[in-house]
Write a protein that holds these residues in place. Structure first.
Motif, PDB file in Angstrom:
ATOM      1  N   PRO A   1      -5.969 -14.604   2.171  1.00  0.00           N
ATOM      2  CA  PRO A   1      -7.430 -14.103   2.373  1.00  0.00           C
ATOM      3  C   PRO A   1      -7.669 -12.366   1.917  1.00  0.00           C
ATOM      4  CG  PRO A   1      -6.844 -15.269   4.200  1.00  0.00           C
ATOM      5  CD  PRO A   1      -5.598 -15.271   3.499  1.00  0.00           C
ATOM      6  N   LEU A   2      -7.030 -11.578   2.302  1.00  0.00           N
ATOM      7  CA  LEU A   2      -7.106 -10.365   2.076  1.00  0.00           C
ATOM      8  C   LEU A   2      -6.734 -10.084   0.466  1.00  0.00           C
ATOM      9  CD1 LEU A   2      -5.121  -8.305   5.046  1.00  0.00           C
ATOM     10  CD2 LEU A   2      -7.564  -9.321   4.742  1.00  0.00           C
ATOM     11  N   ALA A   3      -6.141 -10.684  -0.273  1.00  0.00           N
ATOM     12  CA  ALA A   3      -5.759 -10.700  -1.504  1.00  0.00           C
ATOM     13  C   ALA A   3      -7.167 -11.001  -2.332  1.00  0.00           C
ATOM     14  CB  ALA A   3      -4.762 -11.337  -1.817  1.00  0.00           C
ATOM     15  N   THR A   4      -7.638 -12.219  -1.812  1.00  0.00           N
ATOM     16  CA  THR A   4      -8.748 -12.690  -2.786  1.00  0.00           C
ATOM     17  C   THR A   4     -10.153 -11.649  -2.567  1.00  0.00           C
ATOM     18  OG1 THR A   4      -9.515 -14.044  -0.733  1.00  0.00           O
ATOM     19  CG2 THR A   4      -8.306 -14.902  -2.656  1.00  0.00           C
ATOM     20  N   LEU A   5     -10.175 -11.123  -1.161  1.00  0.00           N
ATOM     21  CA  LEU A   5     -11.167 -10.253  -0.958  1.00  0.00           C
ATOM     22  C   LEU A   5     -11.110  -8.927  -1.705  1.00  0.00           C
ATOM     23  CD1 LEU A   5     -13.710  -9.512   0.899  1.00  0.00           C
ATOM     24  CD2 LEU A   5     -12.109  -8.574   2.673  1.00  0.00           C
ATOM     25  N   ASN A   6      -9.974  -8.377  -1.824  1.00  0.00           N
ATOM     26  CA  ASN A   6      -9.578  -7.039  -2.528  1.00  0.00           C
ATOM     27  C   ASN A   6     -10.028  -7.560  -4.142  1.00  0.00           C
ATOM     28  OD1 ASN A   6      -8.413  -6.080  -0.107  1.00  0.00           O
ATOM     29  ND2 ASN A   6      -6.456  -6.678  -0.499  1.00  0.00           N
ATOM     30  N   LYS A   7      -9.426  -8.518  -4.607  1.00  0.00           N
ATOM     31  CA  LYS A   7      -9.785  -8.816  -6.006  1.00  0.00           C
ATOM     32  C   LYS A   7     -11.358  -8.843  -6.259  1.00  0.00           C
ATOM     33  CE  LYS A   7      -5.821  -9.361  -7.985  1.00  0.00           C
ATOM     34  NZ  LYS A   7      -5.222  -8.535  -9.104  1.00  0.00           N
ATOM     35  N   GLY A   8     -11.924  -9.473  -5.201  1.00  0.00           N
ATOM     36  CA  GLY A   8     -13.448  -9.699  -5.630  1.00  0.00           C
ATOM     37  C   GLY A   8     -14.262  -8.259  -5.371  1.00  0.00           C
ATOM     38  N   THR A   9     -13.831  -7.349  -4.387  1.00  0.00           N
ATOM     39  CA  THR A   9     -14.331  -5.875  -4.292  1.00  0.00           C
ATOM     40  C   THR A   9     -14.046  -5.228  -5.643  1.00  0.00           C
ATOM     41  OG1 THR A   9     -13.908  -6.153  -2.092  1.00  0.00           O
ATOM     42  CG2 THR A   9     -14.666  -3.990  -2.945  1.00  0.00           C
TER      43      THR A   9
ATOM     44  N   VAL B   1       0.338  -1.608  -8.948  1.00  0.00           N
ATOM     45  CA  VAL B   1       1.522  -0.631  -9.380  1.00  0.00           C
ATOM     46  C   VAL B   1       1.881  -0.175  -8.127  1.00  0.00           C
ATOM     47  CG1 VAL B   1       2.374   0.877 -10.892  1.00  0.00           C
ATOM     48  CG2 VAL B   1       0.364  -0.545 -11.835  1.00  0.00           C
ATOM     49  N   VAL B   2       1.193   0.741  -7.714  1.00  0.00           N
ATOM     50  CA  VAL B   2       1.829   1.781  -6.398  1.00  0.00           C
ATOM     51  C   VAL B   2       2.466   0.772  -5.400  1.00  0.00           C
ATOM     52  CG1 VAL B   2       1.532   3.686  -4.771  1.00  0.00           C
ATOM     53  CG2 VAL B   2       0.404   3.829  -7.110  1.00  0.00           C
ATOM     54  N   PHE B   3       1.651  -0.065  -4.732  1.00  0.00           N
ATOM     55  CA  PHE B   3       1.830  -0.961  -3.882  1.00  0.00           C
ATOM     56  C   PHE B   3       2.674  -2.210  -4.275  1.00  0.00           C
ATOM     57  CE2 PHE B   3      -1.859   0.113  -0.909  1.00  0.00           C
ATOM     58  CZ  PHE B   3      -1.374   1.508  -0.737  1.00  0.00           C
ATOM     59  N   GLY B   4       2.166  -2.858  -5.248  1.00  0.00           N
ATOM     60  CA  GLY B   4       2.794  -4.187  -5.911  1.00  0.00           C
ATOM     61  C   GLY B   4       4.227  -4.118  -6.304  1.00  0.00           C
TER      62      GLY B   4
ATOM     63  N   VAL C   1       2.513  -7.056   2.558  1.00  0.00           N
ATOM     64  CA  VAL C   1       2.524  -5.620   2.678  1.00  0.00           C
ATOM     65  C   VAL C   1       1.507  -4.914   2.003  1.00  0.00           C
ATOM     66  CG1 VAL C   1       3.806  -3.427   2.955  1.00  0.00           C
ATOM     67  CG2 VAL C   1       4.766  -5.326   3.854  1.00  0.00           C
ATOM     68  N   SER C   2       1.517  -5.447   0.511  1.00  0.00           N
ATOM     69  CA  SER C   2       0.728  -4.624  -0.449  1.00  0.00           C
ATOM     70  C   SER C   2      -0.677  -5.094  -0.222  1.00  0.00           C
ATOM     71  CB  SER C   2       1.113  -4.972  -1.770  1.00  0.00           C
ATOM     72  OG  SER C   2       2.308  -4.488  -2.145  1.00  0.00           O
ATOM     73  N   ASP C   3      -1.065  -6.370   0.024  1.00  0.00           N
ATOM     74  CA  ASP C   3      -2.346  -6.811   0.546  1.00  0.00           C
ATOM     75  C   ASP C   3      -2.990  -6.225   1.723  1.00  0.00           C
ATOM     76  OD1 ASP C   3      -2.615  -8.480  -1.862  1.00  0.00           O
ATOM     77  OD2 ASP C   3      -1.626  -9.915  -1.049  1.00  0.00           O
ATOM     78  N   LEU C   4      -2.006  -6.041   2.759  1.00  0.00           N
ATOM     79  CA  LEU C   4      -2.660  -5.449   3.731  1.00  0.00           C
ATOM     80  C   LEU C   4      -3.017  -4.219   3.672  1.00  0.00           C
ATOM     81  CD1 LEU C   4      -3.281  -5.842   6.806  1.00  0.00           C
ATOM     82  CD2 LEU C   4      -0.902  -5.378   7.212  1.00  0.00           C
ATOM     83  N   LEU C   5      -2.295  -3.130   3.052  1.00  0.00           N
ATOM     84  CA  LEU C   5      -2.447  -1.820   2.903  1.00  0.00           C
ATOM     85  C   LEU C   5      -3.673  -1.607   1.841  1.00  0.00           C
ATOM     86  CD1 LEU C   5       1.134  -0.457   2.356  1.00  0.00           C
ATOM     87  CD2 LEU C   5      -0.713  -0.038   4.338  1.00  0.00           C
TER      88      LEU C   5
END
Length: 469
Positions: A386-394, A416-419, A441-445
């Motif tokens: 859910p966080l991954a999809t919200l991040n992408k949309g934003t 790149v930095v997180f992923g 971890v990447s999606d949460l940050l």
């Protein structure tokens, strides 16, 4: 004053426009993702290919995404810019931008194909193709034939968002769907009937891409909102500087898969060799095959997420250009809710049905270690969907607001930095399990950053129709 092209984008009900543009866009992106996934399903269920073919497909997959990322950077950037131009009734820049994008993607597509052909062995090795001899042989055969269709594939994918910006999202969807149907029909014929193996999967894929490209060419001569002329086609540096930055986020959202899979595949080779089970030759390809399948499911979810946001680009862009910021804000709120719903539904599926998902990719023909690792991978790697999809949309929505620099920087941090960073760091402490922890971890940050951006977008648009300073 002359009536604005696509004026209905500033008048029609927003929920109607979202359905009109986002649904075809989602289907188009899903179909584009399914090209490789369909190949993998048929490959996995061919007894003479199995997990070796699966792993090989995973090796080549990021290389098709490199081509896709460049195509969507040109196409989505052009789409966003053309939509803003049409909102301002600047038709001259609109038609020249489209012509410039067409010429540019042809040049870039040919360049990528040449690079792939010349550096084939080095590229396949970099993406983990030499995990064992059988996997490398399959990857080389598949990649050789896929390379021939790269310019055609990039042309079709670039034209897809441009066709949407012209007010024809259904045609854009149909052209992609027909290409995928061709692939689905000819995959089993080539793999099972003709016994062509990896070569057969690639030939079926390229055939579908040719069909999509032909339909896109036809549409160029039948555009609605703009009319292309001979002078439309050329390299116009000023227009390229205007529309390419608007496609950077789309580029990064796709290229991140490449960066992540390069890091993951290399960590699989390194830390799989230290694992008591997967260091054995007969099981060494399992982690790579499984992570590839998990990433394919993630790609499906992200295709829906990106499709929702990209479908809104012409609508938000037009309303920003026409100074209807109230409508842009309302649509942005609708987009955020939709993104969360998509992520939540996908999360339920991966947590409750991991065995059913992996069985689609030939798990019945594999050892128990294959299913065991797959269940763990689905449940851990994708637990923050859910966080991954919200991040992408934003981040993608920022493109339609003309915030190319912010969107690009934020996407770069996530992808790149997180992923890549966490994919390289966590395995040092947790071995193969560390690779599975890297995604959540990447999606949460990233979500913590996305919250700040969402509030800024609200402030920018929620000022009685006037942008905040």
């Amino acid at each position: 004053m002359e009536e604005r092209a696509n004026a209905f984008l500033g008048e029609e009900k927003l929920s109607t426009l979202m359905k009109m543009y986002s649904v075809p866009c989602i289907i188009s992106l899903l179909v584009a993702a399914l090209y490789n996934i369909v190949d993998q399903i048929f490959i996995a269920n061919a007894s003479y290919l199995g997990s070796y073919g699966n792993a090989a497909n995973n090796v080549v997959f990021p290389l098709t995404i490199v081509a896709l990322s460049l195509a969507v950077m040109i196409g989505d950037g052009c789409c966003a810019y053309v939509s803003i131009c049409l909102g301002k009734n600047e038709k001259e820049d609109a038609h020249k931008s489209i012509g410039c994008a067409v010429v540019l993607v042809i040049i870039v597509g040919l360049f990528v194909a040449v690079v792939y052909a010349v550096l084939q062995e080095a590229i396949l090795t970099f993406f983990g193709g030499k995990v064992n001899a059988e996997t490398y042989a399959c990857a080389k055969e598949y990649f050789t034939f896929i390379t021939t269709g790269i310019p055609i594939y990039m042309f079709g994918q670039c034209l897809n968002p441009i066709i949407r910006s012209d007010g024809s999202p259904r045609f854009a969807m149909a052209s992609t769907v027909l290409g995928a149907v061709f692939n689905i029909i000819f995959d089993p014929i080539c793999i099972y009937g003709l016994h062509w193996g990896m070569k057969g999967a690639a030939i079926a894929t390229v055939g579908g891409q040719i069909l999509t490209a032909v339909l896109a060419i036809w549409y160029l001569f039948h555009m609605k909102a703009v009319r292309l002329e001979r002078k439309s086609f050329g390299i116009f540096p000023g227009l390229m500087r205007a529309f390419l930055p608007l496609g950077i986020t789309s580029f990064l959202s796709q290229i991140s898969v490449v960066a992540s899979m390069a890091a993951v595949n290399n960590m699989i080779v390194k830390y799989g060799a230290l694992d008591p089970i997967y260091s054995l030759a007969e099981y060494s390809q399992i982690p790579m095959a499984v992570l590839g399948i998990v990433m394919k499911f993630f790609q499906i979810v992200i295709s829906v997420s990106v499709g929702l946001a990209a479908g809104c680009i012409p609508v938000i862009g037009y309303n920003v250009g026409a100074e209807r910021l109230d409508r842009a804000l309302t649509l942005f709120k609708m987009l955020l809710i939709s993104e969360l719903i998509v992520g939540a539904v996908a999360l339920v599926i991966v947590e409750l049905l991991p065995l059913q998902l992996i069985s689609i990719f030939g798990a019945a023909n594999e050892s128990s270690y294959y299913s065991e690792f797959a269940v763990k991978a689905f449940r851990i790697y994708l637990c923050m969907l859910p966080l991954a999809t919200l991040n992408k949309g934003t981040f993608i929505c920022l493109q339609s607001l003309g915030k190319a620099a912010q969107s690009s920087i934020l996407s770069l941090i996530r992808e790149v930095v997180f992923g890549v960073g966490w994919a390289l760091i966590l395995p040092v402490f947790f071995g193969l399990n560390g690779l599975l922890y890297s995604m959540p971890v990447s999606d949460l940050l990233t979500f913590l950053i996305a919250i700040v951006m969402i509030l800024r977008i609200f402030r920018m648009l929620n000022t009685d129709g006037k942008a905040a300073a």
